[in-house]
Each structure stands twice: as structure tokens, then as C-alpha cells.
Design an enzyme around this catalytic site. Structure first.
Site, PDB file in Angstrom:
ATOM      1  N   GLU A  39       8.219  -2.739  -2.445  1.00  0.00           N
ATOM      2  CA  GLU A  39       7.658  -4.055  -2.583  1.00  0.00           C
ATOM      3  C   GLU A  39       9.155  -5.162  -2.630  1.00  0.00           C
ATOM      4  O   GLU A  39       9.101  -6.135  -2.989  1.00  0.00           O
ATOM      5  CB  GLU A  39       7.147  -4.300  -3.932  1.00  0.00           C
TER       6      GLU A  39
ATOM      7  N   ASN B  56       1.186  -7.625   1.604  1.00  0.00           N
ATOM      8  CA  ASN B  56       0.869  -6.427   1.688  1.00  0.00           C
ATOM      9  C   ASN B  56      -0.449  -5.995   2.332  1.00  0.00           C
ATOM     10  O   ASN B  56      -1.226  -5.644   1.551  1.00  0.00           O
ATOM     11  CB  ASN B  56       1.044  -5.685   0.413  1.00  0.00           C
TER      12      ASN B  56
ATOM     13  N   GLY C 245      -8.196   9.743   1.642  1.00  0.00           N
ATOM     14  CA  GLY C 245      -9.453   9.447   0.704  1.00  0.00           C
ATOM     15  C   GLY C 245      -8.789   9.486  -0.727  1.00  0.00           C
ATOM     16  O   GLY C 245      -9.457   9.064  -1.756  1.00  0.00           O
ATOM     17  N   ILE C 246      -7.568  10.041  -1.158  1.00  0.00           N
ATOM     18  CA  ILE C 246      -7.371  10.187  -2.297  1.00  0.00           C
ATOM     19  C   ILE C 246      -7.121   8.707  -3.173  1.00  0.00           C
ATOM     20  O   ILE C 246      -7.528   8.588  -4.240  1.00  0.00           O
ATOM     21  CB  ILE C 246      -6.043  11.080  -2.457  1.00  0.00           C
ATOM     22  N   GLY C 247      -6.479   7.810  -2.404  1.00  0.00           N
ATOM     23  CA  GLY C 247      -6.560   6.471  -2.969  1.00  0.00           C
ATOM     24  C   GLY C 247      -7.788   5.733  -3.287  1.00  0.00           C
ATOM     25  O   GLY C 247      -7.847   5.161  -4.531  1.00  0.00           O
ATOM     26  N   SER C 248      -8.905   5.965  -2.657  1.00  0.00           N
ATOM     27  CA  SER C 248     -10.242   5.671  -2.876  1.00  0.00           C
ATOM     28  C   SER C 248     -10.678   6.529  -4.262  1.00  0.00           C
ATOM     29  O   SER C 248     -11.324   5.844  -4.998  1.00  0.00           O
ATOM     30  CB  SER C 248     -11.290   5.894  -1.763  1.00  0.00           C
TER      31      SER C 248
ATOM     32  N   TYR D 293      -8.254  -3.079  -0.847  1.00  0.00           N
ATOM     33  CA  TYR D 293      -8.935  -3.506  -1.866  1.00  0.00           C
ATOM     34  C   TYR D 293     -10.385  -4.268  -1.383  1.00  0.00           C
ATOM     35  O   TYR D 293     -11.615  -4.234  -1.841  1.00  0.00           O
ATOM     36  CB  TYR D 293      -8.306  -4.470  -2.592  1.00  0.00           C
TER      37      TYR D 293
ATOM     38  N   GLU E  86      -2.054  -2.145 -13.512  1.00  0.00           N
ATOM     39  CA  GLU E  86      -0.802  -2.704 -13.162  1.00  0.00           C
ATOM     40  C   GLU E  86      -0.119  -2.263 -12.156  1.00  0.00           C
ATOM     41  O   GLU E  86       0.516  -3.076 -11.141  1.00  0.00           O
ATOM     42  CB  GLU E  86       0.240  -2.252 -14.744  1.00  0.00           C
TER      43      GLU E  86
ATOM     44  N   TYR F  34      -0.301   3.416  -6.861  1.00  0.00           N
ATOM     45  CA  TYR F  34       0.660   3.713  -5.843  1.00  0.00           C
ATOM     46  C   TYR F  34       0.422   5.240  -5.298  1.00  0.00           C
ATOM     47  O   TYR F  34       0.357   6.328  -6.340  1.00  0.00           O
ATOM     48  CB  TYR F  34       2.012   3.592  -6.192  1.00  0.00           C
TER      49      TYR F  34
END
Length: 147
Positions: A25, A122, A93-96, A129, A81, A84
């Protein structure tokens, strides 16, 4: 991959991921939190909670850190908060799955709203999202004071 609630001993790995996220970031010098303070906040004072993602070698490769917040209009809320996953472990698919687990926590807490922020540049995060039917509201300007 395994997603589980963070436990004592995970604070160092989570802190390393926070630093990696700050670098991504473009704000690496803004991380002033310490491993010890994170440990106290997560596991002693329970200011926040976290889920971690472990790879097959039991290395922590992702996390979601969240806490209860409050809306005068809606009531109880959950604030995500940070969220990542290390780049090498994305797209499987792990993020989902991790995001869904945070949503499950929000429902378990019976909150009326789940909030988070995403930087306007980003695009991968914004698309992630949107894929999850999130409303990204451009009307609000964030206010902040540092102490």
C-alpha cells in the site's frame, strides 16, 4: 490451505503480513504497531480478533483482522481492519473463503453491517469486493486523527 482463528504465537506472522501489506500500500513506514502490542490486543485485551490462513507447511500466509464497531443508525457492526493473502497464494479461492468466514463471524455476532476500506487505486481488491456483492461508496471521506 487451512483457515483458523488466530492463537497465541501467530502474532509475529500476522505482524509480518501487516508489514507486507503496508509495503504493497506504499506506506511501509506507517506501521508503528509491535508484535508484543499485537499479541496483547489480540489475546489479552481482546481488542480485536483475527483469522489466519495456513499453507500445507503450516506457514501463515494470510489473515483477516476485525473488531466490533458501532453505528448510531444501525447498531452493532463488524469492522474488517485488514485482509491480506500473500500474492503467491492468491487466485485459488482462499481469499473468498477467508472473506466468507469473516462474513460468518459478522452474522454470528448478529451485526447489522460489515465495513472496511479499500484504496481507490487497488483495482484487484476493488474487483474482489465487487465479486462478493459489496457496496463501495464513493460519497464518504475518511477522517482521522493520530495520537
Amino acid at each position: 490451505m487451512n483457515i483458523r482463528k488466530a492463537k497465541t504465537g501467530d502474532e509475529k506472522a500476522i505482524h509480518e503480513l501487516i508489514s507486507e501489506l503496508a509495503l504493497y500500500e506504499k506506506a511501509p513506514d506507517e506501521v508503528t504497531n509491535t508484535v508484543e502490542k499485537l499479541r496483547v490486543d489480540l489475546f489479552v485485551d481482546h481488542v480485536c480478533e483475527a483469522l489466519v490462513v495456513e499453507n500445507e507447511d503450516l506457514e501463515v500466509v494470510g489473515f483477516a483482522l476485525y473488531y466490533r464497531s458501532y453505528s448510531t443508525w444501525k447498531g452493532r457492526c463488524l469492522y474488517l481492519e485488514d485482509f491480506y493473502i500473500k500474492p503467491d497464494f492468491r487466485r485459488g479461492g482462499i481469499g473468498s473463503e477467508l472473506f466468507s468466514r469473516v462474513v460468518e463471524t459478522a452474522k454470528k455476532w448478529e451485526v447489522k453491517r460489515m465495513d472496511w476500506q479499500v484504496l481507490d487505486w487497488n483495482e484487484p481488491a476493488i474487483e474482489f469486493y465487487k465479486k462478493h456483492q459489496a457496496i463501495l461508496d464513493p460519497e464518504w471521506v475518511n477522517g482521522r486523527l493520530f495520537f
